[in-house]
Every structure is written in structure tokens, then in C-alpha cells.
Design an enzyme around this catalytic site. Structure first.
Site, short mmCIF file in Angstrom:
data_model
loop_
_atom_site.label_atom_id
_atom_site.label_comp_id
_atom_site.label_asym_id
_atom_site.label_seq_id
_atom_site.Cartn_x
_atom_site.Cartn_y
_atom_site.Cartn_z
N ASP A 135 0.85 -1.19 0.00
CA ASP A 135 0.00 0.00 0.00
C ASP A 135 0.89 1.24 0.00
O ASP A 135 1.77 1.38 0.85
CB ASP A 135 -0.91 0.00 1.23
CG ASP A 135 -2.01 1.05 1.11
OD1 ASP A 135 -2.47 1.32 -0.02
OD2 ASP A 135 -2.42 1.61 2.14
N TYR A 137 1.25 5.63 -0.36
CA TYR A 137 0.75 6.82 0.35
C TYR A 137 1.04 8.01 -0.56
O TYR A 137 1.86 8.86 -0.26
CB TYR A 137 1.50 6.92 1.69
CG TYR A 137 1.03 7.95 2.69
CD1 TYR A 137 -0.28 7.97 3.15
CD2 TYR A 137 1.92 8.90 3.19
CE1 TYR A 137 -0.68 8.91 4.10
CE2 TYR A 137 1.53 9.83 4.14
CZ TYR A 137 0.22 9.84 4.59
OH TYR A 137 -0.18 10.76 5.53
N HIS A 142 -3.96 14.18 0.51
CA HIS A 142 -4.24 13.33 1.69
C HIS A 142 -3.11 13.42 2.70
O HIS A 142 -3.34 13.62 3.90
CB HIS A 142 -4.45 11.88 1.25
CG HIS A 142 -4.57 10.92 2.40
ND1 HIS A 142 -5.63 10.93 3.28
CD2 HIS A 142 -3.73 9.93 2.83
CE1 HIS A 142 -5.47 9.99 4.19
NE2 HIS A 142 -4.32 9.36 3.94
N ARG A 151 0.45 16.66 12.92
CA ARG A 151 1.79 17.22 13.09
C ARG A 151 1.72 18.73 12.91
O ARG A 151 0.66 19.33 12.96
CB ARG A 151 2.76 16.59 12.07
CG ARG A 151 3.08 15.13 12.35
CD ARG A 151 4.23 14.65 11.46
NE ARG A 151 3.91 14.76 10.04
CZ ARG A 151 3.25 13.82 9.35
NH1 ARG A 151 2.86 12.72 9.95
NH2 ARG A 151 2.99 13.99 8.07
N GLU A 208 -10.95 4.03 3.23
CA GLU A 208 -9.93 4.77 2.49
C GLU A 208 -10.19 4.54 1.01
O GLU A 208 -10.15 3.41 0.52
CB GLU A 208 -8.51 4.31 2.88
CG GLU A 208 -8.13 4.74 4.28
CD GLU A 208 -6.66 4.58 4.58
OE1 GLU A 208 -5.93 4.02 3.74
OE2 GLU A 208 -6.22 5.03 5.67
N ASP A 242 -9.43 0.34 1.45
CA ASP A 242 -8.43 -0.16 2.39
C ASP A 242 -8.83 0.30 3.79
O ASP A 242 -8.37 1.32 4.29
CB ASP A 242 -7.05 0.36 2.01
CG ASP A 242 -5.95 -0.42 2.69
OD1 ASP A 242 -6.17 -1.60 3.00
OD2 ASP A 242 -4.87 0.15 2.91
N GLN A 249 -4.73 2.68 15.02
CA GLN A 249 -3.56 3.15 14.27
C GLN A 249 -2.79 4.23 15.04
O GLN A 249 -1.56 4.21 15.08
CB GLN A 249 -4.01 3.70 12.91
CG GLN A 249 -2.87 4.11 11.99
CD GLN A 249 -3.36 4.48 10.60
OE1 GLN A 249 -4.55 4.36 10.29
NE2 GLN A 249 -2.46 4.93 9.76
N LYS A 262 -4.78 -1.73 9.98
CA LYS A 262 -4.99 -1.75 8.53
C LYS A 262 -5.24 -3.14 7.97
O LYS A 262 -5.82 -3.27 6.89
CB LYS A 262 -3.74 -1.17 7.84
CG LYS A 262 -3.43 0.26 8.21
CD LYS A 262 -4.42 1.23 7.63
CE LYS A 262 -4.41 1.15 6.13
NZ LYS A 262 -5.45 2.01 5.54
N SER A 266 -9.41 -5.46 3.55
CA SER A 266 -9.26 -4.61 2.38
C SER A 266 -10.19 -5.17 1.31
O SER A 266 -10.09 -6.35 0.97
CB SER A 266 -7.82 -4.60 1.87
OG SER A 266 -6.92 -4.13 2.85
#
Length: 427
Positions: A135, A137, A142, A151, A208, A242, A249, A262, A266
Site C-alpha cells: 500500500d 501513500y 491526503h 503534526r 480509504e 483499504d 492506528q 490496517k 481490504s
């Protein structure tokens, strides 16, 4: 070899309703179970499932070099291993067989009864035996949204993100086709304000919005795939939900990243749409700044204009459209993902699946997860039945749809639909 199936004026002698995802220009590949409990490899035109195993037994693929049982298997892995030339020959032949001007099968009722099924009379299966699942990213929007939430908003992207397609290895054992329900996962979470974790059902189950591509045998161990060759090893694409448990998490992901949050489920759409079928919908991806390192540099159109929609359907209630996005927003292309994946010599096999990562667009209505759509639960979504959702409730069904459309033709993926059940109870 020409890609004749994509001819936009071509028509089938099978009835295809207007705005169907499956005109003769699509010819996806999948696996289905018939009412006679026979599993076969097939394709779809309109609302008809076509038994490719039966077509092969009746010699409709004469002249194409195929093993005798190529389409009489329960996965597409061997067919995918045969490579791009075979994929195109078979897809072109199917287009010819079902072309409105070809009487060979059309005027043979005995053969038609053996080959053609109504979609309502078949049960779709997982199309490939997925050996490995990665998977990525790769949506800048996103990754930026998540970075802002968790953050420093001024430094939402981590330093490596603009230089490489970030990814992790997932779990292939819990990849399921559309229509199979899943259970709310159990796990460790750390309640707000507490210092000791608790074990129980996830309270923040999320979808997702992703796509995934399926590979053929690409390399031997130690060999990298050059970026200009990468697409030759991509068979096609599916829609991918997903699933994610955000509270699990949040507690577990430092320092090694996603794990139990995760890999509980899926879900994928059952028809693999080939890269040949997607060819008319190529488009340029986002500008990449800074310029990637040489092994990731590519020119031309390597993104695809695929419209994506997400619906939430509470039990016994009408579905509500909650997101509209597009695959073309992806910052890192599939070719870049595959080139990077093999840059260290990692072996890639037939039937491996590579997830895009959550696909979010530039506007709030195009975000690809409830985490973003509700901004961590602060802005609940109101559904058509008047109820609110911060995340996914038990007995909600989440439905993804995806399609490409230009002035002359529309092709699509159908849907991936999955119901979330309460936690599993051992009897």
C-alpha cells in the site's frame, strides 16, 4: 499489435444500457461462480457475464497460443503471467466475437446458452491469488491533510515524501471481493487523557478511497524495473477500500507504521479493468517539485482520468454520496510506484497488488476518508436519513464507484460494496 477493442464506434450484439460501466470497449477480467457451482474465468459486457472457459473449449480462441486450461481455473494468475501480448490478443478476440457484425456466436443459440450468463445469476470471486500486497501513500492532498491534523501544519509533509513514493507491506490474507461483509476490529487504543491502553472494539473505523493495480511477473530477485518499462508489467486496476481503524492506528503506528489498524480488511471490486481499456483516458499528473531522482523521472501522460465516488448506506436506508474524487490527483504515478518498489531488487510476481493510498482531491468534498471529510470527527456528515456520521457505524455499507468518460465512450469498474458488522462474537 493494434488495440482494436477500444474503437469508440464499436457496438455489441449484447444489449448494453446507456451509461453502463461495461460496454464492449471495456472487456474486464474476473472470476465467477455459476449457479451450477462451476468456477470460471470470465469477462463482462453490459449486464452479462461471459464464460471464457466455455469459449475456449468451443475453440473461439483458436490461433492464440494458450494452455488448454487457461480459462478453466479459479484465478487469473496464469493468464496474467502470459504477458501483455496475450492479454491484448485475447481482449481483441473477445471484442471481435461480440461485435454486432459478427454472427458466429450471436447466431448460435446452443453456444450462447453455454457461454453467457445474467450477472444476477453468478457470484463474483476474488479475481487473483494475491501473493503480496503493498500500500502506497501517494496523494499529496491526503498526506498534507493528515500532516496538518497530527503534526505541524507548517510542515505537514515529512522530508522524504516529495522524493519517493512512500509505502508499506500489507496483508493479503484479508483482501476480499465486493459483497463480503467485515466485522468491526478489536484492538488496543489509548483513550484521550489516559496513560494506559485498553482493549476493545475500534470506535473510529474508516474507509480509504483507493485504487490498486495488479502486476504480472516483473523481474527476478535483484533486478530493478526501469521506469520506462514499468507499465508493461501492470495488467490492470481495481477499486480498493483499504479499511482503517484510526484509534488503533494512532496508538500502534510509532515507530514502524500501520499494522493491525490496517490489516483486518481490504475490499476490492471484482472486475480488473485492463490498462489497454484505460488507454483513452490518459492525462498528465501533477507537476512534481522538486524533480524526482533520475530513476523516477518520466515524461508524457502517466495518470488516468478516473472519476471516483463514495457512498454510505445505513441499513434499510438510501445511500448518501459523501465524496467525489479522481485518480488523476495522485502525485506519484503507478509506474513510479513500481519502479521504486523494485529499485532495490525486490521481486514482483503475477497477482501482486499495489494500493494507491487514499485518493484525496483539492476540495473538501473530494477527500478520500472520513478522517478528512469530518476533520477528525469535528465536522460530522449528515446523511439522507438525517443521521450523522463522524466515522462508520455498525451495519453501514460503504460503496465505491469508479468510471472514465469522454465524448465518445464510458467505461467503469462497477463498484466495491462492503457492510461493516459489529465485532465478531465467538459462538
Amino acid at each position: 499489435m493494434p488495440n482494436t477493442t477500444n474503437n469508440p464506434i464499436r457496438k455489441s450484439w449484447l444489449t448494453v444500457r446507456e451509461n453502463s460501466d461495461f460496454p464492449i470497449q471495456n472487456i474486464p477480467f474476473g472470476v465467477f461462480l455459476t449457479k451450477e457451482d462451476v468456477i470460471t474465468i470470465g469477462t463482462r459486457i453490459g449486464d452479462y457475464a461471459i464464460d471464457l472457459g466455455a469459449l475456449q473449449q468451443l475453440d473461439y480462441f483458436e490461433g492464440i497460443d494458450l494452455t488448454d486450461d487457461m480459462f478453466m481455473q479459479d484465478t487469473l494468475n496464469d493468464f496474467i503471467s502470459d504477458g501483455k501480448k496475450t492479454w491484448r490478443l485475447v481482449r481483441n478476440r473477445i471484442g471481435d466475437i461480440f461485435d454486432s457484425s459478427n454472427p458466429k456466436l450471436r447466431d448460435n443459440p446452443e453456444h450462447r446458452d453455454i457461454v453467457i450468463f445474467n450477472m444476477e445469476d453468478v457470484e463474483m470471486q476474488l479475481p487473483v491469488l494475491i501473493g503480496d500486497y503493498t500500500d502506497f501513500y501517494s496523494s499529496k492532498e491526503h498526506a498534507t491533510n493528515v500532516g496538518k491534523m497530527f503534526r505541524d501544519p507548517e510542515n505537514a509533509l515529512l522530508p522524504n515524501w516529495l522524493h519517493l513514493p512512500v509505502g508499506y507491506h500489507g496483508r493479503s490474507s484479508t483482501i476480499i471481493p465486493s459483497g463480503i461483509p467485515i466485522h468491526r476490529p478489536m484492538g488496543q487504543t489509548l483513550p484521550n487523557g489516559e496513560t494506559t491502553p485498553v482493549f476493545g472494539p475500534s470506535r473510529l473505523v474508516d474507509f480509504e478511497l483507493e485504487t490498486a493495480f495488479i502486476t504480472t511477473d516483473a523481474n527476478i530477485m535483484g533486478e530493478n524495473i526501469p521506469i520506462n518499462e514499468a507499465e508493461d508489467y501492470i495488467f490492470g486496476m481495481v477499486l480498493l477500500n483499504d479499511w482503517s481503524a484510526r484509534d488503533i492506528q494512532k496508538w500502534e503506528y510509532v515507530p514502524l507504521g500501520p499494522f493491525l489498524a490496517k490489516n483486518f480488511a481490504s475490499s476490492i471490486s471484482p472486475w480488473i479493468v485492463t490498462m489497454d481499456a484505460l488507454e483513452p483516458f490518459r492525462t498528465k499528473g501533477p507537476t512534481q517539485e522538486p524533480t524526482p531522482l533520475p530513476y523516477l523521472q518520466q515524461k508524457g501522460k502517466h495518470a488516468f482520468d478516473i472519476n471516483l465516488e463514495v457512498y454510505i448506506e445505513p441499513e434499510n436506508t438510501e445511500a448518501t454520496l459523501v465524496s467525489k474524487s479522481n485518480f488523476k490527483y495522485m502525485y506519484w504515478s503507478m509506474c513510479q510506484q513500481l519502479a521504486h518498489h523494485t529499485s532495490n531488487g525486490c521481486r514482483v510476481n503475477s497477482g501482486d497488488m499495489m494500493g494507491s493510498g487514499t485518493i484525496s482531491g483539492p476540495t473538501p468534498d473530494s477527500f478520500g476518508s472520513m478522517l478528512e471529510l469530518t476533520w477528525g470527527g469535528k465536522n460530522p456528515i449528515v446523511l439522507k436519513d438525517g443521521t450523522e456520521r463522524k466515522f462508520i457505524n455498525d451495519n453501514d455499507t460503504v460503496i465505491f464507484k469508479g468510471y472514465c468518460q469522454n465524448r465518445t465512450v464510458r467505461i467503469g469498474f462497477g463498484e466495491v460494496s462492503t457492510k461493516l458488522l459489529p465485532p465478531f462474537v465467538r459462538k
